[in-house]
Design an enzyme around this catalytic site. Structure first.
Site, PDB file in Angstrom:
ATOM      1  N   SER A   1      24.974  -4.779  23.232  1.00 28.88           N
ATOM      2  CA  SER A   1      26.076  -4.285  23.384  1.00 28.88           C
ATOM      3  C   SER A   1      26.107  -3.128  23.886  1.00 28.88           C
ATOM      4  O   SER A   1      27.254  -3.032  25.365  1.00 28.88           O
ATOM      5  CB  SER A   1      26.971  -3.705  22.028  1.00 28.88           C
ATOM      6  OG  SER A   1      27.384  -4.545  21.239  1.00 28.88           O
TER       7      SER A   1
ATOM      8  N   HIS B   1      27.067   1.625  23.033  1.00 31.04           N
ATOM      9  CA  HIS B   1      28.056   1.564  23.834  1.00 31.04           C
ATOM     10  C   HIS B   1      28.181   2.927  24.302  1.00 31.04           C
ATOM     11  O   HIS B   1      28.541   2.704  26.023  1.00 31.04           O
ATOM     12  CB  HIS B   1      29.467   1.455  22.432  1.00 31.04           C
ATOM     13  CG  HIS B   1      28.990  -0.171  21.787  1.00 31.04           C
ATOM     14  ND1 HIS B   1      30.811  -0.427  21.861  1.00 31.04           N
ATOM     15  CD2 HIS B   1      27.984  -0.678  22.213  1.00 31.04           C
ATOM     16  CE1 HIS B   1      30.195  -1.170  20.429  1.00 31.04           C
ATOM     17  NE2 HIS B   1      28.958  -1.677  20.726  1.00 31.04           N
TER      18      HIS B   1
END
Length: 493
Positions: free
Chosen positions: A352, A404
């Protein structure tokens, strides 16, 4: 057609030039279209000029042009007419020659044996040299010829060299990038597919099921947390000495299915990869390996969906070299940031952070090329919503929101450097290069400072509330306090 008809046609083709009082001559092509050899009607005496008409053509097309010419009455005797009509190579049996006035034609010189592969234009380019360009887009200094200077890989990598500006803008509007096939994205997807299969097989070997169902269910439909740690998840206790999670601390083993646990392993055994050999934990590669691991099938599918459509397009636009640097810089820095501020007792995996880095590149593209995008304000709103959704996903189990955020920030810095930005004005070029030059030291400083902080200081002392950016307080994680690791009582042996 008889010789008399040809003569009549030749006579009818003459007219009087109002400026020179001389008859004007034409060549008739095979399709009877007129190709005039007369000079343009400028208001001066042509007899005093140096004008010399010519047939501007490439010699590679000369043979085809010769095939289309028929002998006319003002050329040589009609004994060549039948041969000219029957043989394409000899149809151009006579060529016109300039007279002393610069545009007159001589009917006396015979060129019946004139080779068709000789250029009709003096000093014409050789066949296949590629001298023709569309001058609407072409750069006159960038004509590619044999022996000419070739663009090196470094020029193509940092920018587009002398790639015509108008064509770059048009390609940008059409979504055309530096390459057609995203090789790196495909390779990464294949590698990650193999890794998720190995994760499920490994969990099946230890617990009898590819998906962890006992002692707790993995909501992402994947292996247990112990299996993820053993396979290379980011777990600070395997990377450095964590006071609250020493190498000798007993934790549930990979094959434990009971609740409460009844099978225990030390932290060193759980970390695997040969253990620590009596030294402090130092598995630094766990900043990289989590990029290829996923918490389960759902997590894998979500990331591959984003990687296949978003990351692949970014690679097409910026090229494989810049893409692979951006991808891994974002993914590694996301794990560095997460290692500093996330709960040290909870493993983290996933690509991610790297994918968020490619998402950041779309922000660079939108801001740098605002006027070339269709409805840019609308795109910005959707991208902002997409960013919020990505941050919300960071709260699901085994997924770290810091990865993230860190991946997005590093993607901005590295993307500014490697993404091909189109600068039409000098002001835009200065601004873009200012950001490029500023982004490089900022990215290096962030890497150095946070990596040093991870190994030498207590990250919680610097930001006590940061843990809540990636943790929802529950009883299973001790309400985001301490390490986040649930303490169990080990039965006496």
């Amino acid at each position: 057609m008889s010789h008399q008809d040809m003569s009549n046609q030749y006579r009818d083709s003459h007219y009087t030039d109002p400026f020179t009082d001389r008859p004007e001559r034409h060549l008739y092509g095979g399709d009877h279209s007129v190709i005039s050899t007369s000079p343009p009607p400028f208001q001066h005496d042509y007899r005093e000029s140096s004008y010399s008409p010519s047939l501007a053509t490439k010699d590679s097309r000369a043979g085809g042009l010769a095939d289309d010419f028929y002998n006319t009455g003002f050329m040589a005797e009609n004994n060549n007419l039948n041969a000219g009509a029957g043989s394409g190579k000899n149809r151009l049996s006579t060529l016109e020659e300039h007279d002393d006035h610069g545009y007159g034609l001589s009917p006396n010189k015979n060129y019946s044996d004139f080779p068709s592969n000789v250029s009709l234009v003096k000093n014409a380019d050789e066949p296949g040299r590629g001298g023709f360009q569309d001058m609407e887009y072409a750069d006159p200094t960038d004509v590619k010829r044999s022996g000419g200077e070739k663009k090196n890989a470094f020029t193509k990598f940092l920018a587009s060299g002398r790639y015509p500006l108008e064509q770059r803008i048009e390609d940008k509007k059409r979504g055309i990038g530096r390459q057609r096939i995203p090789f790196v994205t495909w390779a990464l997807t294949i590698a990650m597919t193999g890794v998720i299969i190995w994760e499920l097989v490994r969990n099946a070997q230890e617990q009898g099921s590819p998906i962890s169902l006992k002692p707790v269910v993995n909501p992402m439909l994947g292996p247990s947390s112990s299996a993820l740690i053993n396979l290379g998840a980011r777990y600070p206790a395997c990377m450095k000495l964590v006071k609250d999670i020493p190498p000798t601390l007993l934790q549930p083993c990979l094959n434990n299915t009971a609740n409460p646990p009844d099978r225990f392993c030390t932290t060193e055994e759980l970390c695997g990869f040969g253990g620590f050999h009596g030294e402090d934990p130092s598995q630094w590669f766990r900043f990289i390996t989590p990029i290829f691991l996923h918490a389960g099938i759902i997590h894998f599918l979500l990331n591959m969906l984003g990687q296949w459509f978003l990351s692949a397009q970014i690679e097409r636009e910026m090229g494989s070299a810049g893409f692979i640097i951006t991808y891994f810089a974002a993914g590694i820095f996301g794990n560095v940031l997460g290692g500093n501020f996330a709960l040290v007792g909870i493993p983290s995996v996933g690509a991610s952070g790297a994918i968020m880095g490619t998402l950041a590149v779309t922000w660079v593209d939108l801001i740098a090329h605002w006027k070339y995008h269709y409805r840019p304000v609308r795109q910005l709103i959707f991208m902002f919503i997409e960013l919020l959704i990505s941050i919300a996903i960071g709260y699901i189990p085994y997924v770290d929101n810091f990865a993230h955020i860190g991946g997005f920030v590093m993607g901005l810095f590295v993307g500014i450097v490697f993404y091909p930005i189109i600068s039409v004005t000098k002001r835009h070029r200065i601004i873009s290069w200012t950001f490029k030059l500023a982004a490089i030291p900022l990215a290096v400083i962030l890497f150095v400072v946070l990596t040093r902080n991870f190994y030498t200081s207590d990250p919680y002392a610097a930001c006590t509330g940061c843990r809540y950016l990636s943790c929802i307080p529950t009883s299973s994680n001790n309400h985001c306090q301490g390490t986040g690791l649930t303490t169990v009582n080990v039965p006496a042996t």
